[in-house]
Design a protein around this motif. Structure first.
Motif, PDB file in Angstrom:
ATOM      1  N   GLN A  55      -1.039  -7.660 -13.247  1.00  0.00           N
ATOM      2  CA  GLN A  55      -1.830  -6.883 -14.201  1.00  0.00           C
ATOM      3  C   GLN A  55      -2.344  -5.609 -13.530  1.00  0.00           C
ATOM      4  OE1 GLN A  55      -2.404  -7.897 -17.486  1.00  0.00           O
ATOM      5  NE2 GLN A  55      -0.949  -9.518 -16.972  1.00  0.00           N
ATOM      6  N   VAL A  56      -2.584  -4.583 -14.346  1.00  0.00           N
ATOM      7  CA  VAL A  56      -3.196  -3.362 -13.831  1.00  0.00           C
ATOM      8  C   VAL A  56      -4.543  -3.720 -13.202  1.00  0.00           C
ATOM      9  CG1 VAL A  56      -4.223  -1.142 -14.490  1.00  0.00           C
ATOM     10  CG2 VAL A  56      -2.017  -1.845 -15.452  1.00  0.00           C
ATOM     11  N   GLY A  57      -4.783  -3.206 -12.009  1.00  0.00           N
ATOM     12  CA  GLY A  57      -6.020  -3.480 -11.279  1.00  0.00           C
ATOM     13  C   GLY A  57      -5.872  -4.544 -10.209  1.00  0.00           C
ATOM     14  N   ASP A  58      -4.786  -5.316 -10.244  1.00  0.00           N
ATOM     15  CA  ASP A  58      -4.581  -6.339  -9.214  1.00  0.00           C
ATOM     16  C   ASP A  58      -4.429  -5.689  -7.842  1.00  0.00           C
ATOM     17  OD1 ASP A  58      -4.599  -8.287 -11.180  1.00  0.00           O
ATOM     18  OD2 ASP A  58      -2.486  -8.833 -10.955  1.00  0.00           O
ATOM     19  N   GLN A  59      -4.946  -6.362  -6.843  1.00  0.00           N
ATOM     20  CA  GLN A  59      -4.802  -5.907  -5.459  1.00  0.00           C
ATOM     21  C   GLN A  59      -3.548  -6.536  -4.870  1.00  0.00           C
ATOM     22  OE1 GLN A  59      -7.624  -7.427  -2.516  1.00  0.00           O
ATOM     23  NE2 GLN A  59      -7.780  -5.363  -1.689  1.00  0.00           N
ATOM     24  N   LEU A  60      -2.767  -5.721  -4.180  1.00  0.00           N
ATOM     25  CA  LEU A  60      -1.552  -6.204  -3.519  1.00  0.00           C
ATOM     26  C   LEU A  60      -1.700  -6.044  -2.020  1.00  0.00           C
ATOM     27  CD1 LEU A  60       1.100  -4.427  -5.780  1.00  0.00           C
ATOM     28  CD2 LEU A  60       0.143  -6.718  -6.057  1.00  0.00           C
ATOM     29  N   ILE A  61      -1.493  -7.103  -1.292  1.00  0.00           N
ATOM     30  CA  ILE A  61      -1.434  -7.025   0.161  1.00  0.00           C
ATOM     31  C   ILE A  61       0.041  -7.143   0.510  1.00  0.00           C
ATOM     32  CG2 ILE A  61      -2.135  -8.056   2.348  1.00  0.00           C
ATOM     33  CD1 ILE A  61      -4.659  -9.060   0.837  1.00  0.00           C
ATOM     34  N   LEU A  62       0.620  -6.037   0.896  1.00  0.00           N
ATOM     35  CA  LEU A  62       2.038  -5.990   1.237  1.00  0.00           C
ATOM     36  C   LEU A  62       2.180  -6.315   2.715  1.00  0.00           C
ATOM     37  CD1 LEU A  62       2.934  -2.723  -0.689  1.00  0.00           C
ATOM     38  CD2 LEU A  62       3.048  -5.078  -1.507  1.00  0.00           C
ATOM     39  N   ARG A  63       2.808  -7.434   3.010  1.00  0.00           N
ATOM     40  CA  ARG A  63       2.970  -7.885   4.394  1.00  0.00           C
ATOM     41  C   ARG A  63       4.411  -7.666   4.807  1.00  0.00           C
ATOM     42  NH1 ARG A  63       1.100 -13.644   5.322  1.00  0.00           N
ATOM     43  NH2 ARG A  63       1.171 -12.915   7.465  1.00  0.00           N
ATOM     44  N   GLU A  64       4.582  -6.888   5.860  1.00  0.00           N
ATOM     45  CA  GLU A  64       5.936  -6.598   6.351  1.00  0.00           C
ATOM     46  C   GLU A  64       6.579  -7.887   6.846  1.00  0.00           C
ATOM     47  OE1 GLU A  64       8.060  -3.141   8.943  1.00  0.00           O
ATOM     48  OE2 GLU A  64       6.259  -4.052   9.798  1.00  0.00           O
ATOM     49  N   ARG A  79      -2.394  -2.047  -1.583  1.00  0.00           N
ATOM     50  CA  ARG A  79      -2.200  -1.161  -2.727  1.00  0.00           C
ATOM     51  C   ARG A  79      -2.761  -1.871  -3.948  1.00  0.00           C
ATOM     52  NH1 ARG A  79      -1.486   1.813   0.837  1.00  0.00           N
ATOM     53  NH2 ARG A  79       0.203   3.267   1.209  1.00  0.00           N
ATOM     54  N   TRP A  80      -3.009  -1.097  -5.017  1.00  0.00           N
ATOM     55  CA  TRP A  80      -3.472  -1.649  -6.275  1.00  0.00           C
ATOM     56  C   TRP A  80      -2.449  -1.337  -7.353  1.00  0.00           C
ATOM     57  CZ3 TRP A  80      -6.628  -0.106  -2.457  1.00  0.00           C
ATOM     58  CH2 TRP A  80      -7.673  -0.969  -2.097  1.00  0.00           C
ATOM     59  N   VAL A  81      -2.314  -2.235  -8.311  1.00  0.00           N
ATOM     60  CA  VAL A  81      -1.372  -2.041  -9.414  1.00  0.00           C
ATOM     61  C   VAL A  81      -1.994  -1.050 -10.394  1.00  0.00           C
ATOM     62  CG1 VAL A  81      -0.141  -3.132 -11.316  1.00  0.00           C
ATOM     63  CG2 VAL A  81      -0.438  -4.368  -9.157  1.00  0.00           C
ATOM     64  N   SER A  82      -1.330   0.094 -10.561  1.00  0.00           N
ATOM     65  CA  SER A  82      -1.816   1.121 -11.488  1.00  0.00           C
ATOM     66  C   SER A  82      -1.029   1.128 -12.792  1.00  0.00           C
ATOM     67  CB  SER A  82      -1.751   2.504 -10.841  1.00  0.00           C
ATOM     68  OG  SER A  82      -0.415   2.816 -10.496  1.00  0.00           O
ATOM     69  N   TYR A  83       0.125   0.449 -12.807  1.00  0.00           N
ATOM     70  CA  TYR A  83       0.958   0.410 -14.009  1.00  0.00           C
ATOM     71  C   TYR A  83       1.916  -0.768 -13.896  1.00  0.00           C
ATOM     72  CZ  TYR A  83       3.918   1.958 -17.840  1.00  0.00           C
ATOM     73  OH  TYR A  83       4.607   2.026 -19.020  1.00  0.00           O
ATOM     74  N   VAL A  84       2.190  -1.413 -15.019  1.00  0.00           N
ATOM     75  CA  VAL A  84       3.169  -2.501 -15.057  1.00  0.00           C
ATOM     76  C   VAL A  84       4.155  -2.214 -16.180  1.00  0.00           C
ATOM     77  CG1 VAL A  84       3.569  -4.978 -15.348  1.00  0.00           C
ATOM     78  CG2 VAL A  84       1.469  -4.188 -14.236  1.00  0.00           C
ATOM     79  N   LEU A  85       5.417  -2.025 -15.817  1.00  0.00           N
ATOM     80  CA  LEU A  85       6.495  -1.911 -16.798  1.00  0.00           C
ATOM     81  C   LEU A  85       7.134  -3.286 -16.905  1.00  0.00           C
ATOM     82  CD1 LEU A  85       8.386  -0.234 -18.646  1.00  0.00           C
ATOM     83  CD2 LEU A  85       9.787   0.171 -16.618  1.00  0.00           C
ATOM     84  N   GLY A 100       3.662   0.030 -10.594  1.00  0.00           N
ATOM     85  CA  GLY A 100       3.220   1.306 -10.051  1.00  0.00           C
ATOM     86  C   GLY A 100       2.091   1.043  -9.075  1.00  0.00           C
ATOM     87  N   PHE A 101       2.122   1.723  -7.918  1.00  0.00           N
ATOM     88  CA  PHE A 101       1.117   1.516  -6.871  1.00  0.00           C
ATOM     89  C   PHE A 101       0.110   2.656  -6.847  1.00  0.00           C
ATOM     90  CE2 PHE A 101       4.308  -0.693  -3.783  1.00  0.00           C
ATOM     91  CZ  PHE A 101       4.252  -1.850  -4.528  1.00  0.00           C
ATOM     92  N   SER A 102      -1.103   2.319  -6.489  1.00  0.00           N
ATOM     93  CA  SER A 102      -2.135   3.294  -6.159  1.00  0.00           C
ATOM     94  C   SER A 102      -2.687   2.910  -4.801  1.00  0.00           C
ATOM     95  CB  SER A 102      -3.257   3.274  -7.195  1.00  0.00           C
ATOM     96  OG  SER A 102      -4.324   4.092  -6.762  1.00  0.00           O
ATOM     97  N   ASP A 103      -3.020   3.901  -3.989  1.00  0.00           N
ATOM     98  CA  ASP A 103      -3.643   3.575  -2.710  1.00  0.00           C
ATOM     99  C   ASP A 103      -5.164   3.509  -2.829  1.00  0.00           C
ATOM    100  OD1 ASP A 103      -3.827   6.300  -3.060  1.00  0.00           O
ATOM    101  OD2 ASP A 103      -3.382   6.804  -0.985  1.00  0.00           O
ATOM    102  N   LEU A 104      -5.675   3.749  -4.039  1.00  0.00           N
ATOM    103  CA  LEU A 104      -7.104   3.638  -4.300  1.00  0.00           C
ATOM    104  C   LEU A 104      -7.351   2.556  -5.342  1.00  0.00           C
ATOM    105  CD1 LEU A 104      -7.958   7.429  -4.590  1.00  0.00           C
ATOM    106  CD2 LEU A 104      -8.392   5.934  -2.640  1.00  0.00           C
ATOM    107  N   PRO A 105      -8.468   1.840  -5.232  1.00  0.00           N
ATOM    108  CA  PRO A 105      -8.757   0.803  -6.227  1.00  0.00           C
ATOM    109  C   PRO A 105      -9.059   1.428  -7.586  1.00  0.00           C
ATOM    110  CG  PRO A 105     -10.615   1.073  -4.749  1.00  0.00           C
ATOM    111  CD  PRO A 105      -9.509   1.938  -4.213  1.00  0.00           C
ATOM    112  N   PRO A 106      -9.004   0.616  -8.649  1.00  0.00           N
ATOM    113  CA  PRO A 106      -9.295   1.156  -9.982  1.00  0.00           C
ATOM    114  C   PRO A 106     -10.736   1.604 -10.099  1.00  0.00           C
ATOM    115  CG  PRO A 106      -9.064  -1.227 -10.059  1.00  0.00           C
ATOM    116  CD  PRO A 106      -8.688  -0.803  -8.676  1.00  0.00           C
TER     117      PRO A 106
END
Length: 117
Positions: A55-64, A79-85, A100-106
């Motif tokens: 969902q838009v606003g979810d926080q993602l912790i991307l682990r390499e 990153r935070w989810v800014s858009y979901v297609l 869609g990613f954002s580097d800033l929280p909502p």
């Protein structure tokens, strides 16, 4: 010295979430090439199976994650989810999505001007 700055239109924040939204945090495996592209800002999106109801606003912790050695490298970015297609349109398969990613929280609901935020 003072300046009289006039903004011709209201500042619009990058994205907001409704007050009733329940944000989640997701830890996601991310292959090294994708991790580097996201970190550099060249890849502000990801294509994922939507098995987590993103969902838009979810926080993602991307682990390499190194798939050949089947282990995490220890590096991560947030990153935070800014858009979901959602899948089923525009060539995206059902049960998949483009995030869609954002580097800033909502921005909190009700805030319309973040110049002094």
């Amino acid at each position: 010295m003072t300046s009289n700055i006039i903004f011709s239109e209201q500042f619009v924040p990058q994205f907001q979430i409704p007050p009733s939204a329940q944000r989640q945090t997701h830890e996601l495996k991310t292959w090294p090439s994708c991790f580097a592209a996201v970190k550099a800002g060249n890849k502000p999106f990801d294509v994922r199976e939507n098995d987590r109801n993103f969902q838009v606003g979810d926080q993602l912790i991307l682990r390499e994650f190194e798939p050949e050695g089947e282990q995490y490298t220890g590096r991560s970015i947030t990153r935070w989810v800014s858009y979901v297609l959602q899948g089923g349109a525009f060539g995206v398969q059902d049960n998949w999505c483009v995030l869609g990613f954002s580097d800033l929280p909502p921005i909190p609901a009700g805030i319309t001007d973040i110049r002094l935020w």
